[in-house]
Design a protein around this motif. Sequence first.
Motif, PDB file in Angstrom:
ATOM      1  N   PRO A 157       0.827  -1.218   0.000  1.00 41.70           N
ATOM      2  CA  PRO A 157       0.000   0.000   0.000  1.00 41.70           C
ATOM      3  C   PRO A 157       0.857   1.262   0.000  1.00 41.70           C
ATOM      4  N   ALA A 158       0.213   2.393  -0.238  1.00 41.96           N
ATOM      5  CA  ALA A 158       0.887   3.689  -0.121  1.00 41.96           C
ATOM      6  C   ALA A 158       1.249   3.922   1.339  1.00 41.96           C
ATOM      7  N   PHE A 159       2.443   4.453   1.582  1.00 39.89           N
ATOM      8  CA  PHE A 159       2.877   4.672   2.956  1.00 39.89           C
ATOM      9  C   PHE A 159       2.060   5.758   3.650  1.00 39.89           C
ATOM     10  N   SER A 160       1.383   6.601   2.894  1.00 37.96           N
ATOM     11  CA  SER A 160       0.540   7.635   3.500  1.00 37.96           C
ATOM     12  C   SER A 160      -0.537   7.009   4.378  1.00 37.96           C
ATOM     13  N   ALA A 161      -1.009   5.832   3.985  1.00 44.58           N
ATOM     14  CA  ALA A 161      -2.033   5.149   4.771  1.00 44.58           C
ATOM     15  C   ALA A 161      -1.469   4.600   6.076  1.00 44.58           C
ATOM     16  N   LEU A 162      -0.188   4.276   6.073  1.00 42.57           N
ATOM     17  CA  LEU A 162       0.440   3.725   7.276  1.00 42.57           C
ATOM     18  C   LEU A 162       0.837   4.816   8.259  1.00 42.57           C
ATOM     19  N   LEU A 163       1.091   6.023   7.753  1.00 43.85           N
ATOM     20  CA  LEU A 163       1.629   7.105   8.581  1.00 43.85           C
ATOM     21  C   LEU A 163       0.593   8.160   8.923  1.00 43.85           C
ATOM     22  N   LYS A 164      -0.652   7.925   8.599  1.00 42.72           N
ATOM     23  CA  LYS A 164      -1.680   8.962   8.753  1.00 42.72           C
ATOM     24  C   LYS A 164      -1.927   9.368  10.198  1.00 42.72           C
ATOM     25  N   ASP A 165      -1.633   8.477  11.159  1.00 46.16           N
ATOM     26  CA  ASP A 165      -1.896   8.789  12.568  1.00 46.16           C
ATOM     27  C   ASP A 165      -0.627   9.066  13.365  1.00 46.16           C
ATOM     28  N   LEU A 212       3.998   8.729  13.647  1.00 46.75           N
ATOM     29  CA  LEU A 212       5.156   7.896  13.359  1.00 46.75           C
ATOM     30  C   LEU A 212       5.504   6.942  14.486  1.00 46.75           C
ATOM     31  N   ASP A 213       4.720   6.936  15.569  1.00 49.31           N
ATOM     32  CA  ASP A 213       5.030   6.020  16.660  1.00 49.31           C
ATOM     33  C   ASP A 213       4.668   4.594  16.262  1.00 49.31           C
ATOM     34  N   CYS A 214       5.324   3.675  16.912  1.00 46.78           N
ATOM     35  CA  CYS A 214       5.184   2.263  16.555  1.00 46.78           C
ATOM     36  C   CYS A 214       3.744   1.776  16.659  1.00 46.78           C
ATOM     37  N   ALA A 215       3.050   2.183  17.730  1.00 41.24           N
ATOM     38  CA  ALA A 215       1.684   1.712  17.946  1.00 41.24           C
ATOM     39  C   ALA A 215       0.761   2.147  16.808  1.00 41.24           C
ATOM     40  N   SER A 216       0.905   3.398  16.355  1.00 45.55           N
ATOM     41  CA  SER A 216       0.046   3.904  15.280  1.00 45.55           C
ATOM     42  C   SER A 216       0.327   3.190  13.967  1.00 45.55           C
ATOM     43  N   VAL A 217       1.620   3.006  13.635  1.00 48.48           N
ATOM     44  CA  VAL A 217       1.970   2.337  12.386  1.00 48.48           C
ATOM     45  C   VAL A 217       1.497   0.892  12.409  1.00 48.48           C
ATOM     46  N   GLU A 218       1.695   0.223  13.543  1.00 47.05           N
ATOM     47  CA  GLU A 218       1.265  -1.179  13.652  1.00 47.05           C
ATOM     48  C   GLU A 218      -0.250  -1.292  13.521  1.00 47.05           C
ATOM     49  N   ARG A 219      -0.977  -0.351  14.128  1.00 49.36           N
ATOM     50  CA  ARG A 219      -2.437  -0.369  14.048  1.00 49.36           C
ATOM     51  C   ARG A 219      -2.915  -0.124  12.615  1.00 49.36           C
ATOM     52  N   ASN A 220      -2.254   0.792  11.913  1.00 46.37           N
ATOM     53  CA  ASN A 220      -2.681   1.123  10.559  1.00 46.37           C
ATOM     54  C   ASN A 220      -2.278   0.063   9.528  1.00 46.37           C
ATOM     55  N   ILE A 221      -1.287  -0.728   9.867  1.00 45.23           N
ATOM     56  CA  ILE A 221      -0.836  -1.720   8.894  1.00 45.23           C
ATOM     57  C   ILE A 221      -1.652  -3.008   8.975  1.00 45.23           C
ATOM     58  N   LEU A 222      -2.337  -3.227  10.102  1.00 48.08           N
ATOM     59  CA  LEU A 222      -3.111  -4.461  10.271  1.00 48.08           C
ATOM     60  C   LEU A 222      -4.168  -4.669   9.185  1.00 48.08           C
ATOM     61  N   PRO A 223      -4.916  -3.626   8.784  1.00 46.61           N
ATOM     62  CA  PRO A 223      -5.924  -3.854   7.729  1.00 46.61           C
ATOM     63  C   PRO A 223      -5.333  -4.258   6.383  1.00 46.61           C
TER      64      PRO A 223
END
Length: 521
Positions: A255-263, A265-276
């Motif tokens: 996917p586009a990294f914008s979707a992973l970084l939208k919330d 740069l902390d680990c919890a946010s990236v991990e949460r956004n990458i799950l879908p």
Amino acid sequence: MATPAASTSVSDDSDSDSSQCSEASIWDSQELHRQAECLELEELAAISVNPTLLPILNHLLLEVYAVLRPKPLDYDQRNTLVDVIRKITKQIFGSNDGFPVVEPFGSFTMDLFTPRSDLDLSVNFSANTDDRYTRKEKISVIRKFSKVLYSHQRNGICCGVLPIVSARVPILKVIDCGTGVECDISVENKDGMTRSMIFKYVSLLDERFQILSYLVKFWAKIHDLNSPRQLTMSSMSIISLVAFHLQTRHPPILPAFSALLKDGLDCASVERNILPFKGFGSRNTESVAELFVSLISKLLSAESLWEHGLCASNFEASWISKTWKKGVGNLSVEDFLDRSQNFARSVGKVQMQKICKYIRQCALNLLDFMRGKLDTPKLKTLLFGRLSPDDLVSKPRLKHGKRKRKWELCPQGRYAFQKRAKHGGNATTSSGSLPAPASNKVFPAALHDRGTIQRSSIHHRFVPVIPWPRIIPSGFGYGLSLEFPSVARPHPGKGILGRRPSNAVPLNQWNSTSAAAARST
């Protein structure tokens, strides 16, 4: 009004018809995007992919990947080196609420390293996710660290101690004599750690990303195209181009990294956004071989467009138009954390011509293979060299600064070495050899004994919200069951890790004895 860029097709049909999409007139983002895609299709068609040979090429690439993968010993050595550097840091700077801490990042934490890769380390003095240390403060830390390592260098434990304070990111280089692993120590390198964390999560989405990254990085290394110091590509720019290629497949694999970084740069946010996005690329069934060929086609087709502002953007997962300061835009790979920066800023104009030359040569080799003019072993050698086991293990690689006297990098010093040579000893003048240590001094037992290294926790942290587990080998993708050649490790010196004492705790008992080891230290 700009004239259209000429195709750089590997086809030997010089009178081929010009396609309708090559008649661009305005070089904006949309036009560049359309032009790049059109030329990519032309280049891919020119390679004349033979479907019956793709499985053979795929097996070749997976075989190379299996050989390049580090062994459990490589993970163990690097994890132990991190622990030792932590102890040295504590000796130098003390401890204030658990800081400073030393954290690995780069290819090691992304699990994209080979046995010859450097180990990137960051000395962090705070839990802030942003870098609040001034350049002057970072250089001061580097200098204090280098003084201690110089003393260990004189004792033959390490070599190649070299502070590089003029670099964009000041670093301290040091090589462990026992393993040959080179450590690059920086200060408060939070951006580097964040990028590594993001790519680590991205690699979990599809194993083809890790495999292709290994192959392209090694291909670049073999052809001397992977060295920012020599004005060629950085590893981050290579990995980003691989990710970009998988983002722009049809259907996309990443996917586009914008979707992973939208919330954030902390680990919890990236991990949460990458799950879908688990299974995001499953609809694309392209093999590693197909992706390798199409990646070379993509890079070849872009050769004539870089100068017109073509830029690969992981953030948008698309070609975009971008202009940079003069001299930093010969190759354009946007930094997805700081979009004003170019991951490939180090690439020089002459070096860009060299990069394009080898990309073109790679495409021609693939073309000859698809036409039956090149057998598999020959193609393997042309792409990745001979893959000699001796070339895959770490060896001390002395690097001299311009103002450093050469004998300062020799553990014994110039005079000891000359005296030994004068009396007919076993001294060697080979640049790849190290004299035996003149001193029996080693690190304190707590640092030297691999069986008594303190392990405060199974998790490492660089900020409280981001857990950093110990790096362990990941599974081999695509059901690889290839046997790996056993490679003997060079040990020209005792090294930071030291030689394994006879009463050392076996590696497989570390976990069960960690509490006792902590008490004993």
